[in-house]
Write an enzyme that holds these catalytic residues in place. Structure first.
Site, PDB file in Angstrom:
ATOM      1  N   TYR A  33      41.083  37.647  40.581  1.00 16.71           N
ATOM      2  CA  TYR A  33      42.470  38.765  41.235  1.00 16.71           C
ATOM      3  C   TYR A  33      42.534  40.231  40.775  1.00 16.71           C
ATOM      4  CZ  TYR A  33      44.729  38.925  36.532  1.00 16.71           C
ATOM      5  OH  TYR A  33      45.366  38.716  35.216  1.00 16.71           O
ATOM      6  N   LYS A 147      37.704  38.405  36.123  1.00 16.64           N
ATOM      7  CA  LYS A 147      39.278  38.282  36.064  1.00 16.64           C
ATOM      8  C   LYS A 147      39.621  36.702  37.492  1.00 16.64           C
ATOM      9  CE  LYS A 147      42.717  42.388  37.161  1.00 16.64           C
ATOM     10  NZ  LYS A 147      43.131  41.451  35.236  1.00 16.64           N
ATOM     11  N   GLU A 180      41.654  40.199  22.459  1.00 14.54           N
ATOM     12  CA  GLU A 180      42.004  41.439  23.288  1.00 14.54           C
ATOM     13  C   GLU A 180      44.016  41.052  23.249  1.00 14.54           C
ATOM     14  OE1 GLU A 180      41.432  42.010  27.773  1.00 14.54           O
ATOM     15  OE2 GLU A 180      40.197  39.681  27.028  1.00 14.54           O
ATOM     16  N   LEU A 205      38.312  40.776  28.866  1.00 25.37           N
ATOM     17  CA  LEU A 205      38.212  41.331  30.544  1.00 25.37           C
ATOM     18  C   LEU A 205      37.514  43.457  30.437  1.00 25.37           C
ATOM     19  CD1 LEU A 205      38.860  41.210  32.807  1.00 25.37           C
ATOM     20  CD2 LEU A 205      40.701  42.049  33.011  1.00 25.37           C
TER      21      LEU A 205
HETATM   22  N1  PMP Z   1      42.940  42.230  29.628  1.00 24.91           N
HETATM   23  C1  PMP Z   1      43.343  41.164  30.028  1.00 24.91           C
HETATM   24  C2  PMP Z   1      43.347  39.736  30.061  1.00 24.91           C
HETATM   25  C3  PMP Z   1      44.352  42.101  31.038  1.00 24.91           C
HETATM   26  O1  PMP Z   1      45.195  40.791  32.100  1.00 24.91           O
HETATM   27  C4  PMP Z   1      44.137  43.094  31.987  1.00 24.91           C
HETATM   28  C5  PMP Z   1      45.015  43.818  32.566  1.00 24.91           C
HETATM   29  N2  PMP Z   1      44.383  43.104  34.210  1.00 24.91           N
HETATM   30  C6  PMP Z   1      43.822  43.885  30.946  1.00 24.91           C
HETATM   31  C7  PMP Z   1      42.584  43.705  29.516  1.00 24.91           C
HETATM   32  C8  PMP Z   1      43.246  45.956  30.649  1.00 24.91           C
HETATM   33  O2  PMP Z   1      42.646  45.591  32.077  1.00 24.91           O
HETATM   34  P1  PMP Z   1      42.887  47.258  32.578  1.00 24.91           P
HETATM   35  O3  PMP Z   1      42.920  48.112  32.370  1.00 24.91           O
HETATM   36  O4  PMP Z   1      42.122  47.086  34.354  1.00 24.91           O
HETATM   37  O5  PMP Z   1      44.420  46.539  33.864  1.00 24.91           O
END
Ligand code: PMP
Length: 293
Positions: A33, A147, A180, A205
Site C-alpha cells: 500500500y 510497504k 522506527e 521503511l
Molecule cells: N515507518 C513505517 C513503519 C510506516 O508505516 C510509515 C508510514 N507509512 C513511515 C515509517 C513513514 O513513512 P512516510 O514518511 O512515507 O509516511
C-alpha cells in the site's frame, strides 16, 4: 454528498466498496500500500510515493496494475469526487484473486487495485504539545522496507502505545537500537545539536517524509549523523521527533514516561517542522526520487 472509493476499475460508494473473498490481500496479506498526503487539494511528494509503490511491488513480484499516468489520474479523480482538501489518499495493490494456495498462482491474476481517501483536520505549523511514545520490541519480519499490508506487529505496538496514553510506539531491535515507530520514522537531536536517524536499509521503511526532510536539512546546513541510536541515548537526547506523511515533523516530549530534554517540543525540531512545511508541503522542495539506504 456520497463518498467514493475506487475498486478494481470502478468508482463505487464507499459504504458498498468490497473485494473478493479470495483476494490474496484479504487471505494472505499478499499486497502492498501507499499513503500519499493531500494538502490544499494537492498531492505531496507524489513521485517518490509512486516510486516506492513500484519498489514494494517489484520486491514481491506483483505487477503494477496500470501505468503510472493512469494511477495519477485515478488518484486525482478520487480526490476531486470526495472533495478532499486536507488528508490523504490510500492505495492498495494485491496479487489478485485466486483459489487459496500459498504459492504464487500458476496463471498470474490481474493485480487488484483499491483506493480510498480520508479527510483530516488542516495541519498547523505549531505543535503546542509534542507526542509521547512507549518502547516496544520490534517483532516484525526482516523486510520492513517493503510497504506490505501485513501490519500485525505494528498494530500491536500502536495498541500498546494507545493503552499507555501515548501517540506512537518506538520499536527496539535485539541490539537495543530503535528501528522506527509503528507508522513513523524515528529521530533524535544530540546535546551538541546533531540530528540522528537510522540508515534506511532493509530494517525500516524508507519514509518519504524522511527523504524530503533530509533534503531540507542539506539545504539548510544541519549536521546529520546517519546511524542507529539506542533507547538510552533517546532518553538522554536533547530533542526527539518523528516523521510521516500525515504527521510531517512532530516533536516527541516523553519516552516511556520520561521527559525528553525539558519536556517541551524541541527548538530545532520546530524549526525543522516549519522548514519542512514551507519547502515541501507548500513548495516543491522535497525528495525527487525514492531511495532505500
Ligand atoms: N515507518 C513505517 C513503519 C510506516 O508505516 C510509515 C508510514 N507509512 C513511515 C515509517 C513513514 O513513512 P512516510 O514518511 O512515507 O509516511
Amino acid at each position: 454528498m456520497p463518498r467514493y472509493a475506487y475498486v478494481n476499475g470502478r468508482f463505487v460508494h464507499h459504504d458498498d466498496a468490497a473485494v473478493h473473498i479470495e483476494d490474496r490481500g484479504y487471505q494472505f496479506a499478499d499486497g502492498v500500500y501507499e499513503v500519499i498526503p493531500v494538502h490544499d487539494r494537492r498531492l505531496i511528494d507524489e513521485g517518490p510515493h509512486l516510486d516506492r509503490l513500484e519498489y514494494s511491488l517489484n520486491e514481491l513480484r506483483i505487477g503494477l496494475p496500470m501505468s503510472r499516468r493512469a494511477l495519477e489520474m485515478l488518484a486525482r479523480e478520487l480526490i476531486r469526487r470526495n472533495a478532499v482538501t486536507y488528508g490523504f489518499i490510500y492505495m492498495q495493490v494485491t496479487r489478485g484473486v485466486a483459489p487459496r494456495d500459498h504459492k504464487f498462482p500458476k496463471k498470474t491474476p490481474a493485480p487488484a487495485l483499491t483506493m480510498t481517501t480520508r479527510q483530516l483536520p488542516k495541519p498547523s505549523a505549531e505543535m503546542e504539545e509534542g507526542y509521547s511514545v512507549v518502547s516496544a520490541p520490534d517483532m516484525r519480519w526482516k523486510r520492513p522496507d517493503i510497504k506490505s499490508v501485513s501490519l500485525l506487529p505494528n498494530i500491536l505496538a500502536k495498541q500498546k502505545a494507545a493503552e499507555a496514553g501515548c501517540q506512537e510506539a518506538w520499536l527496539v531491535d535485539e541490539n537495543g537500537k530503535v528501528t522506527e515507530g509503528s507508522a513513523t520514522n524515528a529521530w533524535i537531536v544530540t546535546k551538541d545539536n546533531k540530528v540522528v536517524t537510522r540508515r534506511a536499509d532493509n530494517s525500516i521503511l524508507s519514509g518519504i517524509t524522511r527523504l524530503s526532510l533530509l533534503k531540507v536539512m542539506e539545504r539548510e546546513g544541519y549536521e546529520l549523523e546517519v546511524r542507529p541510536f539506542s533507547l538510552e541515548e533517546a532518553h538522554d537526547a536533547r530533542e526527539a521527533f518523528l516523521t510521516s506523511s500525515t504527521n510531517f515533523v512532530t516533536p516527541i516530549t516523553r519516552i516511556d514516561g520520561r521527559a525528553v530534554g525539558n519536556g517541551h517540543p524541541g527548538i530545532l525540531t520546530m524549526k525543522l517542522r516549519q522548514a519542512y512545511i514551507e519547502q515541501v508541503v507548500h513548495g516543491e522542495g522535497g525528495a525527487q526520487h525514492f531511495e532505500v539506504a
